[in-house]
Write a protein that holds these residues in place. Sequence first.
Motif, PDB file in Angstrom:
ATOM      1  N   GLU C 154      34.701  40.766  47.250  1.00  0.00           N
ATOM      2  CA  GLU C 154      35.257  41.545  46.155  1.00  0.00           C
ATOM      3  C   GLU C 154      34.190  42.358  45.405  1.00  0.00           C
ATOM      4  N   TYR C 155      34.522  43.595  45.098  1.00  0.00           N
ATOM      5  CA  TYR C 155      33.693  44.573  44.386  1.00  0.00           C
ATOM      6  C   TYR C 155      32.576  45.163  45.233  1.00  0.00           C
ATOM      7  N   GLU C 230      27.343  42.245  32.655  1.00  0.00           N
ATOM      8  CA  GLU C 230      27.070  41.594  31.379  1.00  0.00           C
ATOM      9  C   GLU C 230      25.596  41.621  31.016  1.00  0.00           C
ATOM     10  N   GLU C 234      25.061  46.831  30.594  1.00  0.00           N
ATOM     11  CA  GLU C 234      25.124  46.922  29.130  1.00  0.00           C
ATOM     12  C   GLU C 234      23.858  47.588  28.589  1.00  0.00           C
ATOM     13  N   HIS C 277      28.937  30.770  33.294  1.00  0.00           N
ATOM     14  CA  HIS C 277      30.397  30.617  33.177  1.00  0.00           C
ATOM     15  C   HIS C 277      31.114  30.911  34.499  1.00  0.00           C
ATOM     16  N   SER C 296      27.415  31.710  27.174  1.00  0.00           N
ATOM     17  CA  SER C 296      28.435  32.760  27.161  1.00  0.00           C
ATOM     18  C   SER C 296      29.159  32.787  25.824  1.00  0.00           C
ATOM     19  N   GLU C 299      27.493  35.426  23.970  1.00  0.00           N
ATOM     20  CA  GLU C 299      27.579  36.802  24.442  1.00  0.00           C
ATOM     21  C   GLU C 299      28.288  37.777  23.492  1.00  0.00           C
ATOM     22  N   ALA C 341      35.204  42.588  26.264  1.00  0.00           N
ATOM     23  CA  ALA C 341      34.193  41.623  26.670  1.00  0.00           C
ATOM     24  C   ALA C 341      34.079  40.510  25.632  1.00  0.00           C
ATOM     25  N   ASN C 354      38.815  27.217  30.851  1.00  0.00           N
ATOM     26  CA  ASN C 354      38.683  27.981  32.096  1.00  0.00           C
ATOM     27  C   ASN C 354      39.182  27.201  33.305  1.00  0.00           C
ATOM     28  N   HIS C 358      41.089  30.030  35.194  1.00  0.00           N
ATOM     29  CA  HIS C 358      40.260  30.519  36.301  1.00  0.00           C
ATOM     30  C   HIS C 358      41.117  31.096  37.425  1.00  0.00           C
ATOM     31  N   GLY C 359      40.825  32.327  37.811  1.00  0.00           N
ATOM     32  CA  GLY C 359      41.509  32.912  38.957  1.00  0.00           C
ATOM     33  C   GLY C 359      42.984  33.182  38.745  1.00  0.00           C
ATOM     34  N   SER C 363      42.190  36.533  34.159  1.00  0.00           N
ATOM     35  CA  SER C 363      40.939  37.213  34.517  1.00  0.00           C
ATOM     36  C   SER C 363      41.188  38.703  34.664  1.00  0.00           C
ATOM     37  N   HIS C 366      41.401  40.377  31.177  1.00  0.00           N
ATOM     38  CA  HIS C 366      40.045  40.554  30.652  1.00  0.00           C
ATOM     39  C   HIS C 366      39.289  41.625  31.430  1.00  0.00           C
TER      40      HIS C 366
HETATM   41  C1  HEM Z   1      31.486  44.571  29.649  1.00  0.00           C
HETATM   42  C2  HEM Z   1      31.346  43.356  29.950  1.00  0.00           C
HETATM   43  C3  HEM Z   1      32.251  42.591  30.889  1.00  0.00           C
HETATM   44  C4  HEM Z   1      32.960  43.026  31.983  1.00  0.00           C
HETATM   45  C5  HEM Z   1      33.035  44.424  32.562  1.00  0.00           C
HETATM   46  C6  HEM Z   1      33.638  41.871  32.515  1.00  0.00           C
HETATM   47  C7  HEM Z   1      34.447  41.878  33.637  1.00  0.00           C
HETATM   48  C8  HEM Z   1      34.963  40.774  34.249  1.00  0.00           C
HETATM   49  C9  HEM Z   1      35.778  40.763  35.447  1.00  0.00           C
HETATM   50  C10 HEM Z   1      36.219  42.011  36.213  1.00  0.00           C
HETATM   51  C11 HEM Z   1      36.061  39.484  35.751  1.00  0.00           C
HETATM   52  C12 HEM Z   1      36.892  38.989  36.939  1.00  0.00           C
HETATM   53  C13 HEM Z   1      36.010  38.786  38.089  1.00  0.00           C
HETATM   54  C14 HEM Z   1      36.779  38.465  39.334  1.00  0.00           C
HETATM   55  O1  HEM Z   1      37.340  39.382  39.926  1.00  0.00           O
HETATM   56  O2  HEM Z   1      36.827  37.290  39.736  1.00  0.00           O
HETATM   57  C15 HEM Z   1      35.426  38.654  34.760  1.00  0.00           C
HETATM   58  C16 HEM Z   1      35.478  37.283  34.723  1.00  0.00           C
HETATM   59  C17 HEM Z   1      35.043  36.527  33.668  1.00  0.00           C
HETATM   60  N1  HEM Z   1      34.474  36.989  32.489  1.00  0.00           N
HETATM   61 FE1  HEM Z   1      33.953  38.878  32.105  1.00  0.00          FE
HETATM   62  N2  HEM Z   1      33.348  40.777  31.741  1.00  0.00           N
HETATM   63  C18 HEM Z   1      32.513  41.185  30.725  1.00  0.00           C
HETATM   64  C19 HEM Z   1      32.020  40.398  29.711  1.00  0.00           C
HETATM   65  C20 HEM Z   1      32.319  39.074  29.519  1.00  0.00           C
HETATM   66  C21 HEM Z   1      31.899  38.277  28.395  1.00  0.00           C
HETATM   67  C22 HEM Z   1      31.065  38.788  27.230  1.00  0.00           C
HETATM   68  C23 HEM Z   1      32.394  37.021  28.591  1.00  0.00           C
HETATM   69  C24 HEM Z   1      32.283  35.775  27.729  1.00  0.00           C
HETATM   70  C25 HEM Z   1      32.153  35.747  26.475  1.00  0.00           C
HETATM   71  C26 HEM Z   1      33.100  37.027  29.852  1.00  0.00           C
HETATM   72  C27 HEM Z   1      33.705  35.926  30.432  1.00  0.00           C
HETATM   73  C28 HEM Z   1      34.255  35.913  31.689  1.00  0.00           C
HETATM   74  C29 HEM Z   1      34.681  34.710  32.372  1.00  0.00           C
HETATM   75  C30 HEM Z   1      34.604  33.298  31.848  1.00  0.00           C
HETATM   76  C31 HEM Z   1      35.170  35.099  33.610  1.00  0.00           C
HETATM   77  C32 HEM Z   1      35.706  34.190  34.714  1.00  0.00           C
HETATM   78  C33 HEM Z   1      37.188  34.214  34.769  1.00  0.00           C
HETATM   79  C34 HEM Z   1      37.690  33.228  35.795  1.00  0.00           C
HETATM   80  O3  HEM Z   1      37.281  32.066  35.734  1.00  0.00           O
HETATM   81  O4  HEM Z   1      38.484  33.630  36.661  1.00  0.00           O
HETATM   82  N3  HEM Z   1      33.047  38.291  30.380  1.00  0.00           N
HETATM   83  N4  HEM Z   1      34.770  39.462  33.840  1.00  0.00           N
END
Ligand code: HEM
Lengths: 112, 201, 501
Positions: C154-155, C230, C234, C277, C296, C299, C341, C354, C358-359, C363, C366
């Motif tokens: 992915e990506y 992240e 940034e 995370h 995190s 963050e 974010a 989470n 998760h998944g 997600s 976000h």
């Molecule tokens: C601009 C900054 C960020 C972008 C563009 C972004 C983007 C993403 C994306 C696209 C995913 C999904 C990944 C996948 O396809 O599996 C993801 C997952 C995640 N992000 Fe971010 N993120 C950002 C910042 C943050 C921040 C600041 C935090 C926490 C405070 C965070 C916490 C998480 C977590 C915990 C997941 C995992 C979700 C899961 O368990 O499925 N992210 N992020």
Amino acid sequence: MLIEPVALSDFFLSFFSAALIILLATVYAALYAWSKISGHRKFEFAAWLIYAALLICVGVFSYVNHFNDYWLLLSLLMVLGYGWMPRFIWKLCAATHDADTHHSHQSGDHHD
Amino acid sequence: MTEQSPPRWASETFWKKTAIWVTGGSFVLLVILSFDSMKQISAGGPRVPAYSVINKDISYRFDKAKQRYQPTIGEDAPLFGKTLSEEEAEKLVDHGKKTVQAKNCMNCHTLLGNGAYYAPDLTKAWLDQGWGAKESREQMMVNFLLDPEKNARTYGSNRKMPNLDITPPEAEAIVAFLKWMSSIDTNGFPHNFIALGEEDK
Amino acid sequence: MTLQAYQKKAANCWAGCKQRHTELMANPHLSGGQKLAVHYFTVAMVLFMAQLLFGLLAGLQFIFPSFLYEILDFNVNRMVHINAMVVWMLYGFLGSVYWFLEEESGVEIVGLKWGQLAFWILTGAVTVVVLVYLLIQIGSGTDTSLWLINEGREYIEAPRWADIGIVVVVLTFFYNVAATFAKGKWSGIAGVLTLDLVALAGLYLAGMFYVTNISIDQYWWWWVIHLWVEATWEVLVGCIMAWSLMKLLGVRRKVVQTWLYIEVALMFGSGILGLGHHYFWIGTPEYWFTIGGFFSALEPIPLVAMVVHSIYDAGAHRFKNSNHPALAWIIAHAFGNFLGAGVWGFMHTLPQINLYTHGTQWSASHGHLAFFGAYATINIAFFYLAAQQARGKVWMGGELANGWRWKTAAVLLNLGVMGMTVALLIAGYEQSFIERAVEGSTWAGYFAAQNHPWFMQAMVWRMVFGLMTAAGGGLLFWDLLEIGKGEQRPAAVIDSEAVAQ
Ligand code: HEM
Ligand code: HEM
Ligand SMILES: [Fe+2]
């Protein structure tokens, strides 16, 4: 296990309090900054009110996420950090911009 | 007016140094942790079993001491009736993994919870009750992969996996990969998952 | 349409593109680096449109699963959707750096010819990769498929040959940047930018190899994805913002640079170990619960700080500026980054929750708001800065001719993405509840959640807001092609700091 997951019935509370923590922290910081810019004390009062709400959210969040042991440090960190940070950021803004106000004709292209 | 410089803690040089130290420190810590993690997640290490685990019965149970679900490894239960050496097992799983990548499974499914959300998570697919019974599972999985359209179980969603031109050897390899993946200790994810054969326990 | 009419239309279109290109190369308002930047921006916008189109196709398949079944399956549409996104954003970043490189260093770009060549090679390669995605789609389970068709991660699905091509192009870009700064002036921004680019490119290497062990695979895969969005992205955006703020609001260099260092310290200090995370459930040890959770949780701090800082600036500068569309998008960036974010990230980042989110569509919720809020916005802001300069430093303040267009585009895009985010949030909430918690993530549990009325309705609303987003995107494209044309008034002059009290 190092964690005890959130209970099913608390999902909403967990998301909601988490979102509020970050949002209130920002509102609190913004009100604090605004009270300094505008010089109105009522904004500072409002800021403290928001901070009180923030404390409640941290409490709820810590409770539903079953924080114990060292996870409680995170709660403490949030309480102290978000209390102190707006002041610090404000001071930093004021201090870094300080020289500005005295030199009004330096351009952005100036290199050091 | 003289140049009024900000206090030390608000000066450019102070923050430049802070940025360098914080970044360097975090990165060094990350590298150290990565070395340790690599050791722990190598196949045959404490958390990720050797590939020959596909010769065994694998399950997923609630661990009272750890208060979470945990893969368990049981009796001999060779995949497709063949007991494989470590090298043979690795080769088979490797072929499965490569096929999973080449067929782009991850853009519909999640694996270990990462990927896309159009189709079910594959982390414990080997252990899913949907396969009915342990005896027929392997063959059902192969049949499904070879012709997902005809063997679809859409649970009323109408969402069907497309035919990906998977060959019989590739299908067996994928099943081996899925079996191996189900033995990885994922810290209790997914929670509450009742594996095939654990219904009444 | 008959085939001939179609051919004629295509020929006209091609002639139009060539005409525009000739005009661009003769534009007296742009330096060599800026002309190259406009090339990058143009392809970025085209890819942005492609991203939206394929997002719509993938979204429709949730509602009508037989739509394009076995023609363009969900995995193909989704892959093009997210790859187009990553690539257009990187194009935007590269373009932005080429844009200000000469002004920042004070000399002409060293080796611009190579930079131009690299652009055409990269664009050719991207075209081939996309055509292969669409026409060949998948291969057999061999190394050859991973080298030539797609890598299935992915990506970063791009096949290995393209990975190597990308590295070569990025090295050329890096040579342009480092050599130009070395010849001219090394400012603080230059230093941060150069080091950040080294890290950004270096991280890509972590995604360029194959391993059997999926835990190890995902371990390094997250280095690329997380440490890009992240951490290094940034900071790259921080550099672009720093420069833009000097231009747009006339903030002094010393102030901007101090804040850039503060941002680097906060971003890297939380983001590097915040990587943890993603290491809760992929086979990695339990200590990542603690490290990932704590770091995190920190963050959001830099994101909060930025919002507060912008309030300070609003007070001090009263937002006097020379380019209203760009400033509007910069504000959208500050808030979008913070919400997508900071807020959305923090809501699901602790392992305690989470485990269930998760998944899931959580997600995706976000992911949409964060990528759009943090990176689409800032790129769009820069496109407007470029448009202003390209049209001859014209007025882009209030009472702009056809000013409704940029405003409507901005409203549609922001509302559309926000709407999609909320729809996905509801779907994700339901999914984490029913599939993850109650049904234990079995196959049957998955479909129980997908068939739930909340989920099905959320998918419809996602499409409604997706169409809104796409309409905004189209309008934005049109506006960027037209804005400022025929404008006679010169841009407002912002005497830096004169506006400060
Ligand atoms: C601009 C900054 C960020 C972008 C563009 C972004 C983007 C993403 C994306 C696209 C995913 C999904 C990944 C996948 O396809 O599996 C993801 C997952 C995640 N992000 Fe971010 N993120 C950002 C910042 C943050 C921040 C600041 C935090 C926490 C405070 C965070 C916490 C998480 C977590 C915990 C997941 C995992 C979700 C899961 O368990 O499925 N992210 N992020
Ligand atoms: C026309 C509007 C859009 C539609 C209909 C749309 C639809 C989709 C769909 C259906 C997916 C697959 C999710 C899944 O696996 O279930 C997806 C993934 C994704 N889209 Fe979009 N999208 C749109 C716009 C955007 C925009 C503007 C951005 C960011 C700038 C974006 C960023 C992403 C990301 C980062 C993912 C991967 C999320 C993850 O894996 O967690 N999309 N989109
Ligand atoms: Fe992350």
